[in-house]
Design a protein around this motif. Structure first.
Motif, PDB file in Angstrom:
ATOM      1  N   LEU A  64      66.289  34.999  19.469  1.00  0.00           N
ATOM      2  CA  LEU A  64      66.256  36.232  18.678  1.00  0.00           C
ATOM      3  C   LEU A  64      66.617  35.972  17.217  1.00  0.00           C
ATOM      4  N   PHE A  65      67.618  35.123  16.988  1.00  0.00           N
ATOM      5  CA  PHE A  65      68.098  34.879  15.625  1.00  0.00           C
ATOM      6  C   PHE A  65      67.533  33.605  15.012  1.00  0.00           C
ATOM      7  N   SER A  66      66.524  32.988  15.636  1.00  0.00           N
ATOM      8  CA  SER A  66      66.004  31.740  15.104  1.00  0.00           C
ATOM      9  C   SER A  66      65.385  31.868  13.713  1.00  0.00           C
ATOM     10  N   PRO A  67      64.771  33.006  13.340  1.00  0.00           N
ATOM     11  CA  PRO A  67      64.282  33.093  11.953  1.00  0.00           C
ATOM     12  C   PRO A  67      65.410  33.014  10.921  1.00  0.00           C
ATOM     13  N   ILE A  68      66.623  33.293  11.328  1.00  0.00           N
ATOM     14  CA  ILE A  68      67.762  33.201  10.414  1.00  0.00           C
ATOM     15  C   ILE A  68      68.460  31.852  10.564  1.00  0.00           C
ATOM     16  N   LEU A  69      68.618  31.399  11.799  1.00  0.00           N
ATOM     17  CA  LEU A  69      69.400  30.186  12.055  1.00  0.00           C
ATOM     18  C   LEU A  69      68.709  28.922  11.581  1.00  0.00           C
ATOM     19  N   VAL A  70      67.386  28.829  11.752  1.00  0.00           N
ATOM     20  CA  VAL A  70      66.684  27.598  11.366  1.00  0.00           C
ATOM     21  C   VAL A  70      66.746  27.376   9.853  1.00  0.00           C
ATOM     22  N   ILE A  72      68.790  24.302   7.951  1.00  0.00           N
ATOM     23  CA  ILE A  72      68.140  23.399   6.998  1.00  0.00           C
ATOM     24  C   ILE A  72      68.862  23.429   5.653  1.00  0.00           C
ATOM     25  N   ALA A  73      69.201  24.626   5.180  1.00  0.00           N
ATOM     26  CA  ALA A  73      69.899  24.735   3.892  1.00  0.00           C
ATOM     27  C   ALA A  73      71.279  24.090   3.950  1.00  0.00           C
ATOM     28  N   THR A  74      71.997  24.312   5.029  1.00  0.00           N
ATOM     29  CA  THR A  74      73.323  23.718   5.169  1.00  0.00           C
ATOM     30  C   THR A  74      73.237  22.195   5.229  1.00  0.00           C
ATOM     31  N   THR A  75      72.240  21.688   5.943  1.00  0.00           N
ATOM     32  CA  THR A  75      72.066  20.238   6.026  1.00  0.00           C
ATOM     33  C   THR A  75      71.747  19.647   4.656  1.00  0.00           C
ATOM     34  N   LEU A  76      70.854  20.288   3.920  1.00  0.00           N
ATOM     35  CA  LEU A  76      70.508  19.784   2.589  1.00  0.00           C
ATOM     36  C   LEU A  76      71.703  19.838   1.637  1.00  0.00           C
ATOM     37  N   LEU A  77      72.458  20.939   1.675  1.00  0.00           N
ATOM     38  CA  LEU A  77      73.632  21.043   0.810  1.00  0.00           C
ATOM     39  C   LEU A  77      74.675  19.986   1.148  1.00  0.00           C
ATOM     40  N   THR A  78      74.926  19.795   2.430  1.00  0.00           N
ATOM     41  CA  THR A  78      75.916  18.808   2.850  1.00  0.00           C
ATOM     42  C   THR A  78      75.480  17.408   2.454  1.00  0.00           C
ATOM     43  N   THR A  79      74.198  17.104   2.651  1.00  0.00           N
ATOM     44  CA  THR A  79      73.680  15.791   2.261  1.00  0.00           C
ATOM     45  C   THR A  79      73.797  15.586   0.755  1.00  0.00           C
TER      46      THR A  79
END
Length: 108
Positions: A42-48, A52-59
């Motif tokens: 149900l929340f995959s349009p928000i979670l994905v 991705i944004a969190t992974t890019l920011l952390t990297t």
């Protein structure tokens, strides 16, 4: 001999207890996954995109911090090397302090 038998019994009981805990944990994880899968769908349009944004920011933050630390380390080594060079020339064994470089000190 008796002590080894008691030790074997206790080890077997501990192994069975740990195996039971592993089974309970696996069962709980399966039930939790089954219950949370509809929420993930149900929340995959928000979670994905958020993942991705969190992974890019952390990297990006990790990479910039690592490169900054490497740059500081290089500057520190350069600073120490330049500071060491300014203290004087290295001592060469067998060379008199006032002797010219072209004349050998010992005629070997």
């Amino acid at each position: 001999m008796f002590f080894q038998i008691i030790q074997g019994v206790f080890t077997g009981v501990e192994a069975l207890a740990l195996l039971a805990f592993a089974g309970i944990t696996l069962g709980g994880s399966a039930v939790g996954l089954a219950l949370s899968t509809p929420l993930f769908i149900l929340f995959s349009p928000i979670l994905v995109p958020a993942t991705i944004a969190t992974t890019l920011l952390t990297t990006g933050f990790t990479t910039s911090g690592g490169l900054g630390m490497v740059a500081l380390r290089i500057f520190w080594k350069l600073f120490k090397r330049l500071r060491k060079k300014g203290k004087g020339t290295p001592k060469i064994p067998g060379l008199a302090p006032g002797a010219p470089d072209s004349d050998p000190v010992s005629g070997g």
